[in-house]
Design an enzyme around this catalytic site. Structure first.
Site, short mmCIF file in Angstrom:
data_model
loop_
_atom_site.label_atom_id
_atom_site.label_comp_id
_atom_site.label_asym_id
_atom_site.label_seq_id
_atom_site.Cartn_x
_atom_site.Cartn_y
_atom_site.Cartn_z
N LYS A 1 -0.01 4.26 -0.17
CA LYS A 1 -0.70 5.24 0.54
C LYS A 1 -0.58 6.64 -0.20
O LYS A 1 -0.67 6.53 -1.43
CB LYS A 1 -0.04 5.60 2.10
CG LYS A 1 -0.07 4.35 2.92
CD LYS A 1 0.24 4.58 4.20
CE LYS A 1 0.34 3.33 5.07
NZ LYS A 1 0.20 3.33 6.60
N GLU B 1 -6.43 4.18 8.31
CA GLU B 1 -6.58 5.73 8.11
C GLU B 1 -7.71 6.21 7.58
O GLU B 1 -8.08 7.43 7.87
CB GLU B 1 -5.15 5.86 7.28
CG GLU B 1 -3.95 5.66 7.85
CD GLU B 1 -2.77 5.19 7.22
OE1 GLU B 1 -2.78 5.46 5.89
OE2 GLU B 1 -1.74 4.61 7.62
N SER C 1 3.73 -2.74 9.94
CA SER C 1 5.32 -2.61 10.17
C SER C 1 5.92 -3.95 9.72
O SER C 1 6.87 -4.59 10.28
CB SER C 1 5.38 -2.33 11.90
OG SER C 1 5.22 -1.08 12.11
N ASN D 1 0.91 -1.11 0.15
CA ASN D 1 0.11 0.08 -0.09
C ASN D 1 0.90 1.11 -0.18
O ASN D 1 1.56 1.55 0.90
CB ASN D 1 -0.93 -0.08 1.18
CG ASN D 1 -1.56 1.25 1.59
OD1 ASN D 1 -1.77 2.14 0.62
ND2 ASN D 1 -2.17 1.38 2.49
N GLY E 1 2.54 1.61 10.90
CA GLY E 1 3.46 2.78 10.83
C GLY E 1 4.16 2.99 12.00
O GLY E 1 4.98 4.11 12.29
N HIS F 1 -9.29 1.00 5.26
CA HIS F 1 -8.19 1.08 5.79
C HIS F 1 -8.07 1.97 7.04
O HIS F 1 -9.29 2.76 7.25
CB HIS F 1 -7.09 1.72 4.93
CG HIS F 1 -5.70 1.58 5.55
ND1 HIS F 1 -5.08 2.59 6.41
CD2 HIS F 1 -4.60 0.73 5.17
CE1 HIS F 1 -4.04 2.33 6.71
NE2 HIS F 1 -3.59 1.34 6.07
N GLY G 1 2.86 -1.41 4.38
CA GLY G 1 3.09 0.00 4.16
C GLY G 1 4.33 0.56 3.87
O GLY G 1 4.89 0.50 2.72
N GLY G 2 4.80 1.36 4.96
CA GLY G 2 6.13 1.79 4.81
C GLY G 2 7.42 1.13 4.03
O GLY G 2 7.96 1.68 3.08
N GLU H 1 -5.19 -5.70 10.43
CA GLU H 1 -4.33 -4.70 10.61
C GLU H 1 -4.61 -3.89 12.03
O GLU H 1 -5.18 -2.85 12.04
CB GLU H 1 -4.19 -3.50 9.66
CG GLU H 1 -4.30 -4.11 8.23
CD GLU H 1 -3.47 -3.08 7.29
OE1 GLU H 1 -2.33 -3.39 6.63
OE2 GLU H 1 -4.00 -2.02 7.22
#
Ligand code: PEP
Length: 252
Positions: free
Chosen positions: A13, A99, A215, A11, A175, A97, A236-237, A169
């Site tokens: 983002k 967020e 993470s 993802n 994150g 998600h 993600g990151g 998640e």
């Protein structure tokens, strides 16, 4: 063996311009060309979807959107429809998600409409669920996940469930660098599978892929993937680097 093919999804983002997206795909494709036992999905922002889809044509990489509206068209400024995604060859969409739930007030009723509209349009939903830190600490994880699953999946049947993906998640792991231990991820995903079995029957629950997200990095993917109920990861990151994402695709 569960028979469920593992899925690794990245993802992006709100990261990467269109030209950065192009450079990323050019770097990623040769790195994952031999990863043929894993389903690979990348989820760029709307502005790069068409370009990334073109550049991944003929490869095994699927391209997903990060959100979609449930209505087929209309006066919904700033929104994107399933038909728009379909026309450019998008196969999957992330829904719910944390967020989006937190910053854009997405609720389970909206998500139920999105899940069922996506399935109807032939776009596979990746429904995200997860508890906050406080919910876990106060023993309300099961209650939270149960209500997200009942709410978000209110309009589908067992046959449709098997054709979608669920991502667990935990909000406290997204994150933050604080990954759930493989034991916590396994225990919670097994709880999700059990809840889905009650809702849709054992067969549908046994065939749906459930991913862990929070993470995930090249250094922790392999131990997560040894757990029997974890069918892959939503990253993600760490997916923003093509080399790190390729390592995750190969389970480190
Ligand atoms: C995510 O945003 O879905 C996610 C899991 O992020 P990260 O890997 O950065 O925790």
């Amino acid at each position: 063996m569960s028979g469920r093919i593992p899925v690794i999804a990245g993802n992006w983002k709100m990261f990467k311009t269109n030209s950065e997206a192009g450079a990323y795909v050019a770097e990623l494709l040769p790195l994952v060309a031999d990863a043929d036992s894993v389903e690979i999905i990348i989820c760029p922002p709307f502005t790069s979807l068409a370009e990334v889809r073109r550049e991944t044509e003929g490869s095994r990489v699927r391209v997903a959107a990060q959100n979609v509206h449930f209505e087929p068209e209309g006066a919904f400024t700033g929104e994107i429809s399933l038909g728009m995604l379909r026309e450019i060859g998008i196969s999957d969409v992330i829904l719910g998600h944390s967020e989006r739930r937190q910053y854009f007030c997405e609720n389970d009723a909206d998500l139920a409409r999105k899940v069922s509209a996506a399935l109807g349009a032939g776009i596979r939903p990746i429904l995200c669920v997860g508890e906050s830190d406080q919910e876990r600490e106060s023993g309300r994880t099961g209650e939270k996940l149960g209500s997200q699953l009942r709410g978000g999946l209110a309009s589908i049947d067992g046959g449709q469930l098997a054709g979608m993906i669920v991502a667990y998640e935990p909000i406290w792991a997204i994150g933050t660098g604080k990954t759930a231990t493989p034991q916590i991820a396994q225990e919670t995903i097994s709880f999700i599978r059990g809840t889905l079995a009650q809702q849709f029957g054992a067969e549908a629950a046994a065939s749906v892929r459930i991913l862990y997200g929070g993470s995930v990095k090249p250094g922790n993917i392999s131990e997560l993937m040894t757990e029997p109920d974890i069918d892959g990861a939503l990253v993600g990151g760490a997916c923003l680097s093509a080399t790190d994402f390729a390592q995750i695709v190969k389970f480190g």
